[in-house]
Design a protein around this motif. Sequence first.
Motif, mmCIF file in Angstrom:
data_model
loop_
_atom_site.group_PDB
_atom_site.id
_atom_site.type_symbol
_atom_site.label_atom_id
_atom_site.label_comp_id
_atom_site.label_asym_id
_atom_site.label_seq_id
_atom_site.Cartn_x
_atom_site.Cartn_y
_atom_site.Cartn_z
ATOM 1 N N LYS A 162 0.717 -1.228 0.115
ATOM 2 C CA LYS A 162 0.158 0.013 0.054
ATOM 3 C C LYS A 162 0.842 0.994 0.046
ATOM 4 O O LYS A 162 1.102 1.826 1.109
ATOM 5 C CB LYS A 162 -1.206 0.045 1.387
ATOM 6 C CG LYS A 162 -1.996 -1.219 1.311
ATOM 7 C CD LYS A 162 -2.963 -1.076 0.185
ATOM 8 C CE LYS A 162 -3.986 -2.013 0.275
ATOM 9 N NZ LYS A 162 -5.123 -1.575 -0.857
ATOM 10 N N GLY A 163 1.258 1.720 -1.221
ATOM 11 C CA GLY A 163 2.363 2.795 -1.343
ATOM 12 C C GLY A 163 3.584 2.222 -0.676
ATOM 13 O O GLY A 163 4.303 1.355 -0.990
ATOM 14 N N ALA A 164 4.080 2.720 0.324
ATOM 15 C CA ALA A 164 5.454 2.537 1.121
ATOM 16 C C ALA A 164 5.119 1.489 2.147
ATOM 17 O O ALA A 164 6.068 1.017 2.781
ATOM 18 C CB ALA A 164 6.077 3.692 1.453
ATOM 19 N N MET A 165 3.797 1.376 2.671
ATOM 20 C CA MET A 165 3.600 0.635 3.366
ATOM 21 C C MET A 165 3.172 -0.786 3.177
ATOM 22 O O MET A 165 2.811 -1.059 1.879
ATOM 23 C CB MET A 165 2.319 1.142 4.389
ATOM 24 C CG MET A 165 2.840 2.538 4.958
ATOM 25 S SD MET A 165 1.498 3.452 6.092
ATOM 26 C CE MET A 165 0.164 3.842 4.666
ATOM 27 N N CYS A 166 2.504 -1.706 4.072
ATOM 28 C CA CYS A 166 2.257 -3.098 3.742
ATOM 29 C C CYS A 166 1.082 -3.542 4.588
ATOM 30 O O CYS A 166 0.790 -3.487 5.630
ATOM 31 C CB CYS A 166 3.176 -4.084 4.174
ATOM 32 S SG CYS A 166 3.075 -5.681 3.506
ATOM 33 N N HIS A 167 -0.085 -4.238 3.749
ATOM 34 C CA HIS A 167 -1.065 -4.553 4.185
ATOM 35 C C HIS A 167 -0.966 -5.720 4.677
ATOM 36 O O HIS A 167 -0.898 -6.674 3.765
ATOM 37 C CB HIS A 167 -2.592 -4.222 3.335
ATOM 38 C CG HIS A 167 -3.958 -4.498 3.953
ATOM 39 N ND1 HIS A 167 -4.827 -5.039 3.061
ATOM 40 C CD2 HIS A 167 -4.117 -4.804 5.081
ATOM 41 C CE1 HIS A 167 -5.781 -5.637 3.675
ATOM 42 N NE2 HIS A 167 -5.514 -5.174 5.084
ATOM 43 N N VAL A 168 -1.141 -6.275 6.033
ATOM 44 C CA VAL A 168 -0.839 -7.660 6.354
ATOM 45 C C VAL A 168 -2.176 -8.301 6.516
ATOM 46 O O VAL A 168 -2.819 -7.892 7.549
ATOM 47 C CB VAL A 168 0.185 -7.836 7.398
ATOM 48 C CG1 VAL A 168 0.548 -9.331 7.596
ATOM 49 C CG2 VAL A 168 1.285 -7.150 6.875
ATOM 50 N N VAL A 169 -2.542 -9.364 5.938
ATOM 51 C CA VAL A 169 -3.926 -10.274 6.321
ATOM 52 C C VAL A 169 -3.208 -11.650 6.944
ATOM 53 O O VAL A 169 -2.490 -12.361 6.289
ATOM 54 C CB VAL A 169 -4.698 -10.349 5.083
ATOM 55 C CG1 VAL A 169 -5.808 -11.316 5.453
ATOM 56 C CG2 VAL A 169 -5.084 -9.169 4.563
ATOM 57 N N MET A 170 -3.905 -11.975 7.857
ATOM 58 C CA MET A 170 -3.675 -13.271 8.755
ATOM 59 C C MET A 170 -5.062 -13.926 8.770
ATOM 60 O O MET A 170 -5.786 -13.576 9.656
ATOM 61 C CB MET A 170 -2.971 -13.137 10.054
ATOM 62 C CG MET A 170 -2.437 -14.513 10.575
ATOM 63 S SD MET A 170 -1.811 -14.071 12.469
ATOM 64 C CE MET A 170 -0.363 -13.143 12.090
ATOM 65 N N ASP A 171 -5.183 -15.086 8.067
ATOM 66 C CA ASP A 171 -6.375 -15.720 8.356
ATOM 67 C C ASP A 171 -6.012 -17.352 8.751
ATOM 68 O O ASP A 171 -4.901 -17.845 7.982
ATOM 69 C CB ASP A 171 -7.222 -15.772 7.142
ATOM 70 C CG ASP A 171 -8.078 -14.744 6.676
ATOM 71 O OD1 ASP A 171 -7.880 -13.581 7.587
ATOM 72 O OD2 ASP A 171 -8.914 -14.603 5.847
ATOM 73 N N GLU A 172 -6.858 -17.822 9.658
ATOM 74 C CA GLU A 172 -6.482 -19.264 10.057
ATOM 75 C C GLU A 172 -7.942 -19.820 10.085
ATOM 76 O O GLU A 172 -8.687 -19.608 10.995
ATOM 77 C CB GLU A 172 -5.637 -19.287 11.311
ATOM 78 C CG GLU A 172 -5.273 -20.902 11.542
ATOM 79 C CD GLU A 172 -4.335 -20.833 12.693
ATOM 80 O OE1 GLU A 172 -4.163 -22.241 13.226
ATOM 81 O OE2 GLU A 172 -3.833 -19.809 13.062
ATOM 82 N N ALA A 173 -8.036 -21.196 9.612
ATOM 83 C CA ALA A 173 -9.315 -21.996 9.739
ATOM 84 C C ALA A 173 -8.755 -23.310 10.329
ATOM 85 O O ALA A 173 -7.564 -23.948 10.213
ATOM 86 C CB ALA A 173 -9.741 -22.165 8.438
ATOM 87 N N GLY A 174 -9.702 -23.869 11.203
ATOM 88 C CA GLY A 174 -9.353 -25.136 11.999
ATOM 89 C C GLY A 174 -10.705 -26.097 11.771
ATOM 90 O O GLY A 174 -11.744 -25.467 11.900
ATOM 91 N N VAL A 175 -10.323 -27.319 11.544
ATOM 92 C CA VAL A 175 -11.236 -28.317 11.474
ATOM 93 C C VAL A 175 -10.923 -29.569 12.398
ATOM 94 O O VAL A 175 -9.873 -29.893 12.863
ATOM 95 C CB VAL A 175 -11.525 -28.575 10.089
ATOM 96 C CG1 VAL A 175 -11.601 -27.536 9.018
ATOM 97 C CG2 VAL A 175 -10.026 -29.453 9.495
ATOM 98 N N GLY A 176 -12.243 -30.036 12.883
ATOM 99 C CA GLY A 176 -12.243 -31.309 13.582
ATOM 100 C C GLY A 176 -12.600 -30.998 14.946
ATOM 101 O O GLY A 176 -12.792 -29.969 15.510
#
Length: 239
Positions: A162-176
Amino acid sequence: MNRITNFLNNGRIAAACLVVGLASASAPASGAVDHSLGDKAMSMKDDLARRSPDIHWPTGFEPEKADLFAHNELIINASCERVWTHVIAAGQWPAWYPNSKDVEIQDGDPVLRDGTVFRWTTFGLAIESKVHEYVENQRLGWYGYVPGAKPSFYHSWYLQPKGAMCHVVMDEAGVGKDAAGLRKSDETLMHRGHDLWLATLKWVAEAKSVAPRLPGQRRVGVDGTTHAPLRSRLANAMS
């Protein structure tokens, strides 16, 4: 579990204070972006509504079918290349992310790569992970499981400039049953842990210090200080 819950609650507050303080000290006078953490922990329903459409989910770990899911994101005032060096340097996570310890990359490599297998402890559990997706400076995803068992969690990182910056996305899914049990006992635990992870990643990536050196890469940074003070500052804030 109560000890881990209290640790994450206090650690999230401490990390938020560090992040807000750092942002205040370094943000430009105009056009500043609010990186602060919200006070309200998101429910799984909230996280599902906010999940990123850009994550590549392996079959069986689609968020809408998951027993547990968490979505977190943050803007970091550093390049995605710099953020990436911290994300893949798994052996150094415990120096700045208090919810990780005993990280051991199985082949002795100092960084994560495509297909890397590593063992570590997080949320008080000793687990094994295997990298499934690897796109340099952009995407990293791994399976998480008890050693010898089939994967029960999938953790994904997505970095977008994002320009000089960084958009960080962290997604996690669990099953069971393990994921379902965690959701029943403390639905927002994983979200809070990832809040802490992003907050401390922001702190270490924005610090005016040397980023981890990858093989064949020049150092990034403006001085020779280390990130060791972060753990002591968090410890003091949580005591």
